[in-house]
Write an enzyme that holds these catalytic residues in place. Structure first.
Site, short mmCIF file in Angstrom:
data_model
loop_
_atom_site.label_atom_id
_atom_site.label_comp_id
_atom_site.label_asym_id
_atom_site.label_seq_id
_atom_site.Cartn_x
_atom_site.Cartn_y
_atom_site.Cartn_z
N LYS A 31 -28.94 -15.17 -0.78
CA LYS A 31 -29.14 -14.01 -1.66
C LYS A 31 -30.54 -14.04 -2.30
CE LYS A 31 -25.72 -15.02 -4.47
NZ LYS A 31 -25.09 -16.20 -3.89
N ARG A 106 -20.61 -11.52 -10.99
CA ARG A 106 -19.98 -12.65 -10.32
C ARG A 106 -18.50 -12.76 -10.68
NH1 ARG A 106 -24.50 -16.45 -9.36
NH2 ARG A 106 -23.69 -18.21 -8.21
N ARG A 145 -30.40 -29.13 0.71
CA ARG A 145 -31.62 -28.50 0.15
C ARG A 145 -32.39 -29.49 -0.74
NH1 ARG A 145 -30.87 -22.84 -2.80
NH2 ARG A 145 -29.34 -24.00 -4.03
N ARG A 178 -31.61 -29.89 -6.50
CA ARG A 178 -31.16 -29.12 -7.66
C ARG A 178 -29.90 -29.77 -8.20
NH1 ARG A 178 -30.42 -22.67 -6.82
NH2 ARG A 178 -28.31 -22.92 -7.58
N ARG A 189 -18.77 -24.88 -7.08
CA ARG A 189 -19.38 -23.54 -6.92
C ARG A 189 -18.63 -22.72 -5.89
NH1 ARG A 189 -25.29 -25.38 -5.73
NH2 ARG A 189 -25.84 -23.19 -5.41
P1 ADP Z 1 -25.88 -19.90 -6.27
O1 ADP Z 1 -25.62 -18.45 -5.99
O2 ADP Z 1 -26.52 -20.59 -5.11
O3 ADP Z 1 -24.69 -20.66 -6.80
P2 ADP Z 1 -27.45 -19.23 -8.67
O4 ADP Z 1 -28.85 -19.67 -8.89
O5 ADP Z 1 -27.21 -17.76 -8.48
O6 ADP Z 1 -26.98 -20.06 -7.40
O7 ADP Z 1 -26.52 -19.71 -9.88
C1 ADP Z 1 -26.54 -21.03 -10.35
C2 ADP Z 1 -25.55 -21.21 -11.48
O8 ADP Z 1 -25.91 -20.35 -12.59
C3 ADP Z 1 -24.09 -20.84 -11.19
O9 ADP Z 1 -23.38 -21.86 -10.55
C4 ADP Z 1 -23.57 -20.56 -12.62
O10 ADP Z 1 -23.33 -21.75 -13.34
C5 ADP Z 1 -24.74 -19.88 -13.29
N1 ADP Z 1 -24.67 -18.41 -13.11
C6 ADP Z 1 -25.58 -17.63 -12.46
N2 ADP Z 1 -25.21 -16.35 -12.49
C7 ADP Z 1 -24.04 -16.29 -13.17
C8 ADP Z 1 -23.15 -15.25 -13.54
N3 ADP Z 1 -23.40 -13.97 -13.20
N4 ADP Z 1 -22.04 -15.56 -14.25
C9 ADP Z 1 -21.79 -16.81 -14.61
N5 ADP Z 1 -22.56 -17.85 -14.29
C10 ADP Z 1 -23.69 -17.61 -13.58
#
Ligand code: ADP
Length: 233
Positions: A31, A106, A145, A178, A189
């Site tokens: 994404k 999300r 990664r 990370r 996740r």
């Molecule tokens: P990925 O999609 O690879 O898990 P992101 O960088 O989008 O990575 O998100 C990393 C973390 O940030 C998530 O696991 C969560 O803890 C937090 N996060 C990001 N966006 C949201 C959201 N919309 N709602 C709740 N937590 C979020």
């Protein structure tokens, strides 16, 4: 405001503005990579809640302190907090021609919040691209990664390893993982994705807003598929 003309592709088709695009897909679906490139191409902001939250953690803000441990575990941070961040960001003038949302919404709560926000600001409804990737690839993409803390280059120990183990090809820095790419956090996740985010696919499909693209292909092919979706809708 900048140039109002929609970008034109070689076949002459255009993208309609404002572009209100949501990228859906499991963690590791690509994404972020796609959202960044499409946003550059369309000259609209790429809004990644993950990046905004990581930035807050790095800067040690009140929000950052609150979410640090949650993020490292791979769980989702509380809806209200993320919704507030997104509301503030979408009210900025650079969002007038649209935006690419990456990592938001999300959960169903967040999706309802976004609908309400766009309605109250008379902005129309979102288009949604769902990037689909096999579970095995996702696991390898995430747990393999590695990043260069200095120049930001991204490697993968399975698909795109650095020439020397754990060392950046470009500047020789030691690569880092990370915090939430460990096997345990990746497991969390993916479970959170299944439980909280996947229901959104059905929701947007019912609304007629969802388009799926195959995320197993190379990044350029995926990007072309997304561009086709944007031009067709
Ligand atoms: P990925 O999609 O690879 O898990 P992101 O960088 O989008 O990575 O998100 C990393 C973390 O940030 C998530 O696991 C969560 O803890 C937090 N996060 C990001 N966006 C949201 C959201 N919309 N709602 C709740 N937590 C979020």
């Amino acid at each position: 405001m900048g140039d109002e003309r929609p970008p034109e592709s070689p076949d002459g088709a255009v993208v309609k503005f404002p572009v209100l695009l949501v990228m859906l897909g499991a963690p590791g679906a690509g994404k972020g990579t796609q959202a960044r490139e499409i946003a550059n191409w369309l000259c609209v902001p790429h809004i990644s809640t993950g990046e905004m939250l990581r930035d807050a953690v790095e800067r040690g803000t009140v929000t950052g302190k609150r979410v640090r441990a949650i993020m490292e575990s791979g769980a989702l941070v509380p809806d209200d907090l993320v919704c507030t961040i997104v509301e503030q960001r979408l009210s900025q003038p650079d969002c007038e021609r649209g935006f690419i949302l990456d990592g938001f919404p999300r959960s169903v709560h967040q999706a309802l919040f976004l609908d309400g926000l766009l309605k109250s600001t008379h902005r129309g409804s979102v288009r949604v691209v769902n990037i689909r990737v096999d579970r095995d690839s996702v696991l390898k993409r995430l747990t393999g990664r590695r990043m260069c803390p200095k120049c930001g280059a991204i490697y993968n120990i399975y698909f795109n390893p650095p020439r020397r183990d754990s060392v950046c090809d470009l500047d020789g820095s030691s690569l880092v993982q990370r915090g939430d790419d460990t096997e345990e956090a990746v497991g969390t996740r993916l479970r959170e994705y299944e439980r909280q985010t996947k229901p959104l696919i059905e929701r947007y499909r019912h609304m007629g807003a969802l388009r799926a693209v195959d995320g197993n292909a190379d990044p350029k092919t995926v990007r072309e598929a997304i561009v086709r979706v944007l031009k067709a809708s």
